[in-house]
Design a protein around this motif. Structure first.
Motif, PDB file in Angstrom:
ATOM      1  N   LYS A  74      -6.840  -2.097   2.797  1.00 14.52           N
ATOM      2  CA  LYS A  74      -6.979  -1.729   4.269  1.00 14.52           C
ATOM      3  C   LYS A  74      -6.520  -0.115   4.172  1.00 14.52           C
ATOM      4  CE  LYS A  74      -5.580  -3.384   8.525  1.00 14.52           C
ATOM      5  NZ  LYS A  74      -6.931  -3.360   9.327  1.00 14.52           N
ATOM      6  N   SER A  75      -5.291   0.237   3.536  1.00 13.61           N
ATOM      7  CA  SER A  75      -4.855   1.439   3.747  1.00 13.61           C
ATOM      8  C   SER A  75      -5.295   2.523   2.927  1.00 13.61           C
ATOM      9  CB  SER A  75      -3.002   1.458   3.503  1.00 13.61           C
ATOM     10  OG  SER A  75      -3.071   1.172   2.033  1.00 13.61           O
ATOM     11  N   ARG A  76      -6.388   2.033   2.256  1.00 13.00           N
ATOM     12  CA  ARG A  76      -7.307   2.919   1.464  1.00 13.00           C
ATOM     13  C   ARG A  76      -6.638   3.725   0.165  1.00 13.00           C
ATOM     14  NH1 ARG A  76     -10.324  -0.098   3.395  1.00 13.00           N
ATOM     15  NH2 ARG A  76     -11.805   0.360   4.930  1.00 13.00           N
ATOM     16  N   ARG A  77      -5.409   2.910  -0.310  1.00 12.41           N
ATOM     17  CA  ARG A  77      -4.791   3.224  -1.490  1.00 12.41           C
ATOM     18  C   ARG A  77      -5.636   2.989  -2.577  1.00 12.41           C
ATOM     19  NH1 ARG A  77       0.692   0.412  -1.055  1.00 12.41           N
ATOM     20  NH2 ARG A  77      -0.227  -0.834   0.513  1.00 12.41           N
TER      21      ARG A  77
END
Length: 241
Positions: A150-153
């Motif tokens: 979700k945080s695009r890590r």
């Protein structure tokens, strides 16, 4: 049978497999429903011990729990515990960020591809085997792996289709569910301690096949999916159930 208790493992955030209401402490999910039916037929009390997918095999080995449903048999796990016959078939998928569109495992098997998994799970073991060149980030829980996506890590999360479909329906911003080709098919089984006496293993296998024939397993799965707003129409193309 002497203790009149059947102890299973439950993952609190493992919907639709197992889930625990943080307010009431009540457990639900299709493996809880299946275990309740098993305990009823054994005429014993069901007891649920909280665990994680990564710790469940150790909990079986050490006698903390008697049965852990929802375990995909892998060679590493098979060295430590015994497995029942399959409860049902499953398939591994990827939740992919909106701008990431792999179609094959070859597309995922690259150093620049970042994949999140929950440490020690079948999601971890399968992704590590099928995409060994990818950059795999391991997290303590399934939810932490989803948060990384979700945080695009990371660009993708390795997960079995039920959890993947449920996660995207709950939060469409995660991306979409992709079934990498060739489709990796696995089974969902129950893990039990390896013992010389095969009585319990033989009973459990007989009970599972009997319950499949009665439609108990299928109805429990469908009801648990409905509880998290997933229907059979949501099953990704290429996945059978």
């Amino acid at each position: 049978m002497s203790s009149k208790k059947l102890r299973i493992g439950g993952v609190a955030t493992g919907a639709p497999w197992t889930m625990k209401d943080p307010a009431s402490g009540e457990w639900a999910g299709h493996f809880v429903a299946i275990a309740k039916a098993l305990a009823a037929d054994m005429e014993v009390e069901l007891e649920i011990q909280e665990t994680t997918w990564g710790n469940a095999i150790l909990d079986v080995q050490t006698g903390k729990i008697d049965v852990m449903f929802g375990m995909n048999p892998t060679p590493k796990r098979a060295l430590a515990v015994d497995f029942s016959v399959p409860v049902y078939n499953s398939a591994l998928v990827m939740i992919c960020a909106p701008d990431f569109n792999p179609t094959t495992w070859e597309d995922l098997n690259k150093p620049e591809v970042k994949i999140a998994v929950d440490n020690g799970s079948a999601h971890d073991q399968v992704a590590s085997r099928l995409a060994p060149n990818a950059s795999i980030s391991r997290f303590r829980t399934l939810d932490e792996a989803t948060l990384a996506l979700k945080s695009r890590r990371v660009q993708a999360q390795s997960i079995f289709w039920m959890g993947g479909v449920r996660a995207v329906k709950r939060d469409p911003s995660l991306g979409k569910v992709i079934v990498p080709k060739p489709v990796f098919g696995s089974t969902s089984n129950a893990a039990i301690r390896r013992e010389t006496d095969r009585t319990f293993k033989d009973f459990l296998n007989t009970w599972i096949v009997y319950s499949q024939g009665l439609g108990l397993v299928r109805s429990a799965v469908i009801e648990s999916l409905a509880a998290v707003d997933v229907t059979l129409d949501d099953i990704p193309e290429g996945v059978t159930f």
